[in-house]
Each structure stands twice: as C-alpha cells, then as structure tokens.
Design an enzyme around this catalytic site. Structure first.
Site, mmCIF file in Angstrom:
data_model
loop_
_atom_site.group_PDB
_atom_site.id
_atom_site.type_symbol
_atom_site.label_atom_id
_atom_site.label_comp_id
_atom_site.label_asym_id
_atom_site.label_seq_id
_atom_site.Cartn_x
_atom_site.Cartn_y
_atom_site.Cartn_z
ATOM 1 N N LYS A 114 7.013 4.253 -46.714
ATOM 2 C CA LYS A 114 5.844 3.683 -46.038
ATOM 3 C C LYS A 114 4.716 3.551 -47.052
ATOM 4 O O LYS A 114 4.537 4.425 -47.911
ATOM 5 C CB LYS A 114 5.453 4.611 -44.881
ATOM 6 C CG LYS A 114 4.331 4.073 -44.009
ATOM 7 C CD LYS A 114 4.103 5.002 -42.818
ATOM 8 C CE LYS A 114 3.004 4.499 -41.905
ATOM 9 N NZ LYS A 114 2.831 5.362 -40.717
ATOM 10 N N SER A 194 3.155 3.124 -36.483
ATOM 11 C CA SER A 194 2.709 2.374 -37.626
ATOM 12 C C SER A 194 3.734 2.342 -38.762
ATOM 13 O O SER A 194 3.561 1.574 -39.706
ATOM 14 C CB SER A 194 1.380 2.951 -38.151
ATOM 15 O OG SER A 194 1.549 4.281 -38.596
ATOM 16 N N SER A 218 4.263 7.327 -34.587
ATOM 17 C CA SER A 218 4.459 6.327 -35.638
ATOM 18 C C SER A 218 5.842 6.354 -36.277
ATOM 19 O O SER A 218 6.213 5.417 -36.984
ATOM 20 C CB SER A 218 3.405 6.491 -36.741
ATOM 21 O OG SER A 218 2.194 5.932 -36.328
#
Ligand SMILES: *[C@@H]1O[C@H](CO)[C@@H](O)[C@H](O)[C@H]1NC(C)=O
Ligand SMILES: *[C@@H]1O[C@H](CO)[C@@H](O)[C@H](O)[C@H]1NC(C)=O
Length: 522
Positions: A114, A194, A218
């Site tokens: 990420k 996310s 997330s």
C-alpha cells in the site's frame, strides 16, 4: 450450494463486454516450461523454483506484463519498482548458492505495498497524494525491513484511497490523485478502501502478495469486495513505523493475498518487535513459537466455538458496503462450518451494538485528533518533504486544485486540523470506546467462551477496529453486486485460532475464483 454460487458468479456476465473491449488480447497466464502462473500460491511458486520450472525473473516479468496490460483499466498500482528485475536476479542467484533450508518461504516472491508504507528505494511513498511526491523517507518501514530480510521482492506500490480516507468524506473509495480511480476487477465498480490497490492487485493477479493497512475496515472491506483473503492483525503485532499513520491505537499492517496460507506466510514474515514502534514490544507476547503457518490445519474448524449474532442481519442492509453479503449464502456457510466440526453458538446478543451502529460513539472524535498528531509526527521524521505538517498538506491541496481534485473537498483534514491534541472531548470519546469494547465484544467473547465471531461481509470491522482486535476475511461468494467475504473476528492475539478457522473454511468451500475475464482466455 457451490453450483448456485457459480451460477450467480456468471450472472454478472453483463460486465464482460466492457472488460472484453478494454482488456488486450494477451492470455492472462503464461507458461514457463509448462508451469502456469496466475492463481498460484507461495507453496506452488517455491516448488516451481525448486524444480527449475520458474525463476524469480520470469515471475517478475510476468507480473510486469500483467500490470502493463491490466493496470490502465484497474488502477491497482501507482508505481512499479525500477529495481524489481535486479532484485529478482539477485534472488535467483541466491537460490543457486545458498542452502535451500536457509531461505524463507517468501524468498524470491514479488509483493506490492500500500502506498502509505515507506520504502527507502527509488519509489515514491506518497499515500496517494502529490503533496508527498519527492519526499525522502528516513528508512524502510518496519514491515518492509522484515520483508526484505525474508528475501521478498518489493514489486511496486499499490494505489489506495488518498490519505487512507482521511482527507475528504465525499471522495470516492479507491480514488487518489496519484493512482486514479481503482476498479474492482470483478465489477469494474467500487473496490472499497482504503487498501484498495492491494486487494485489486492480488485479485487480478498483478502481484503474488500484498500488504494493506487498516484503521477501520481498510483491509477487511477491500478483501471482502475483491474476493481475496485479508488478515487484520492485533494492533501492535506488526510494526507501524514508517507508515503514513492515522491512529497508533487502531492502525495495523496486514497481508492481503489470494489464500489463507499465503496470508499466514506473509504474517510470519512481518510480525515482530520493531524498536521504532513500541506497541510491538507489548504485542510480541501474542506471537506463537514456531509462527503462524503451523495453524494451516485442514481440520482447523474442529471444536471451535463460533458466535453468531442475528442482529447483524438487519444491520447488514444499513451499513454501506455490506449489503452484498447474501443471507442465504451465509446460512449455507454456517452449515458447512458446523459440518466441519465447529460448534455454532447461535442467536447471541452483542451488548451495546445499537450504540455502536446508530449513535456518535466517539471513534471519529478520537481519530481526528490522533490523525493530526500521527501525520505531523510522520512528516517531521522525513529527510526531505514538500510538506511538514497537516496544515501544509491542506495548503498544498488548496494551491493545487486541479492536481488534487479539490472539488472532492478536504473536510476531514480541516476537522483534524481544528483539534488540539487529546483534550477533554477526546478523552471522553476514548473512555466511551473503551467502555463499549469492554462491555460489548470482550464480555461477549468471554461469556460465551467463543473462539471467534463469524459474520457476513465486513460488518464487524468497527467493533474490531476500536478494540485493536484481529479479524480475517475469506472469499465467501458472488452476488450480482460482485464478490463478498465472510469474516472471523477474535480477541487480541487470537490469530492462531482465526487462521485455523479461516483455513478450515477456505479448504471446505474453495470459493475464490479469479475475475471473470480470466475464464475467457482473452
Ligand atoms: C518518483 O517520482 C518522480 C517525480 O515524479 C519520478 O520522476 C520518478 O519516476 C518516481 N519514481 C518511480 C519509481 O516511479
Ligand atoms: C452497554 O452494555 C452494558 C453491559 O451490558 C450495559 O450495562 C449498558 O447499559 C450498555 N449501554 C448502552 C448504551 O446500551
């Protein structure tokens, strides 16, 4: 049951013409001496390495081609590592010269991270924002240090909802200025966030493995929606040092992979003490001797006590992102769990659930203040950076309205900026969260002597988030709205049990299917 689900899987074939039009005609899997890459697991890859059917270079080349082919549509990756092929060659060389037992399971295997996980290399660690482009990080994030030590190849950076959805409450999930709009590879719609790009990348076979970060939902939500396995570890089990942070109380770094075993191998590599994150010292007591892979047991469900809360049935349809989890499929999965030896403790009530889901229960108040403190601390530590504080980021967004699409607003950042540390309001909110956790989930698990709470979709994410508890999402089916998962959540340090349960479920159901275009041999 399985047949029904496959039928419903194909019922979203109305997306296929779109995919057909957009995706190029290169076959999605290649063969290297007859060995097919694609849905392969770490175990398969290591065997292929061992028998000289595959090299890390070939594997990296495969993923680079897939990224080139799919990423213009899916936007799961923001940057590929310019050194990836060199790292692959180095791994291939090491495999020739080192004793096989000295190499870890992740040796020579490509992973994407990420975009809020710092890497000290040629790549830009930006949390999706142009404000951090060109920033220089002091060192690899703690988890990256461990991945490199394990010999994993950092293949690239995965897109994400900008600033982990802490800029604007109206920005679309999976969108960032640097990464564009991430797309769910099954529906070309909402990938959730996310950690959107991490889930998209492994779901669409653009990488073997990935890491996500969760503050609240997330990891669990994108895993559920993109038909992959996500482990949200107990807070502190994995280091958050070098991660563009939201809250030291809730942030946790975890694997997002295609299978439970791959996720467990990644967890083995990244869990452990890091002097740059003190929470890892306290949480290291939870790490079992011999690691997590030993809990990948085919009979992992036997004797496990699983709590079922029917109140969630009603909540499901009120919580955005959870409406896809079909009640009927969940009922069938409960039967499977029972058949595999789990003890279902059904029709349980979870105290304080109404407060958690229908009132302002304090989490946002606490997170706003924590975000400002954490982000300012991260920015201060950078060797060089265009921005040094949350106030600078807000200013950057205003000065670059086109680049940062200021029309999406920055209400969350403005609210965070208005906070002033952990004051009276925040203390009250934190006390409320603690009370809700103690009277709610902790009491519920202990009173009923449960190993895990099992729920459809990601509905329990909030409960697990505010208490720092672990959870695992496993692919559970496909509805007309796309894939959905099943989630097993437990008390702190219960990862060994959760892995046994998740693996037992996965092996009994084998629900994951690659995105539909794969089946068409494009
Ligand atoms: C990092 O950003 C700079 C500035 O845009 C760019 O030139 C460079 O190629 C980026 N690095 C990678 C690995 O993409
Ligand atoms: C929360 O749960 C506790 C313990 O069951 C209970 O005493 C309390 O009244 C609950 N609070 C709310 C607001 O429901």
């Amino acid at each position: 049951m399985v047949t029904n689900l496959i039928v419903s899987f194909f019922s979203f074939s109305f997306f296929l013409p779109i995919l057909l039009a957009i995706l190029s005609s290169v076959p999605p899997t290649i063969s290297s001496n007859g060995f097919s890459i694609g849905e392969t697991t770490v175990r398969d890859l290591q065997l292929a390495f061992k028998y000289n059917r595959l090299t890390s270079r070939k594997l990296v080349e495969f993923y680079l081609e897939e990224i080139q082919r799919l990423n213009p549509v899916l936007h799961g990756i923001t940057e590929v590592n310019p050194d990836a092929l060199d790292l692959a060659d180095k791994a291939d060389q090491e495999r020739k010269t080192k004793a096989p037992e000295s190499l870890s399971r992740l040796h020579g295997i490509p992973i994407v991270l990420k975009d809020n996980i710092a890497t000290k290399d040629k790549m830009n660690s930006t949390a999706g924002s142009f404000a951090l482009l060109g920033s220089v990080v002091p060192r690899d994030a703690g988890v990256v240090f461990r991945l490199r030590k394990a010999g994993a190849i950092i293949l690239g950076r995965a897109s994400m909802t900008e600033w982990s959805f802490f800029r604007s409450s109206t920005a679309p999930l999976g969108w960032s200025p640097r990464g564009g709009q991430g797309k769910n590879p099954y529906t070309l719609g909402n990938p959730c966030g996310s950690s959107s790009g991490s889930a998209i990348s492994v779901a669409a076979n653009m990488a073997a493995l990935s890491l996500g970060v969760e503050t609240d939902d997330s990891i669990l939500c994108p895993s559920s929606k993109n038909s992959v396995v996500g482990i949200k570890p107990t807070v502190g089990l994995t280091s958050r040092a070098g991660v563009v942070a939201v809250s030291p109380r809730q942030d946790t770094v975890g694997p997002i992979c295609r299978t439970v075993s791959d996720a467990a191998y990644v967890l083995d590599a990244i869990a452990g003490v890091d002097i740059h994150d003190h929470a890892t010292i306290e949480a290291s007591k939870y790490i079992p001797k011999g690691g997590y892979a030993q809990f990948l047991r085919i009979d992992g469900l036997r004797g496990k006590r699983l709590g079922v809360v029917r109140d969630f049935d009603n909540l499901l349809y009120l919580t955005p992102g959870s409406e896809i989890a079909s009640k009927e499929t969940f009922r069938q999965h409960l039967n499977t769990l029972r058949q595999r030896g789990a003890v279902l403790v059904d029709n349980l009530k979870l105290d304080n659930i109404t407060e958690l889901y229908f009132t302002d229960y304090g989490e946002q108040v606490a997170l706003r203040a924590e975000f400002k403190l954490s982000l300012n601390a991260y920015l201060k530590e950078l060797i060089a950076s265009p921005v040094r504080s949350l106030a600078d980021v807000i200013e950057f967004n205003k000065k670059n309205p086109v680049l940062e699409k200021i029309e999406y607003g920055q209400d969350i950042m403005l609210q965070a900026q208005a906070t002033n540390g952990i004051g009276k309001t925040e203390k009250a909110a934190l006390e409320k969260l603690e009370r809700l956790t103690k009277n709610g989930f902790v009491q519920f698990m202990n009173k009923n002597k449960l190993d895990a709470l099992v729920t459809p979709g990601d509905i329990t994410a909030r409960i697990l988030a505010i208490g720092g508890f672990p959870g695992i999402s496993v692919p559970a089916g496909y509805s007309k709205d796309g894939p959905f998962g099943i989630c097993f959540g437990g008390l702190k340090g219960s990862e060994p049990k959760l892995i046994e349960i998740a693996y037992g479920f996965e092996q009994a159901t084998k629900m994951r299917k690659p995105p539909p275009y794969k089946k068409l041999k494009l």
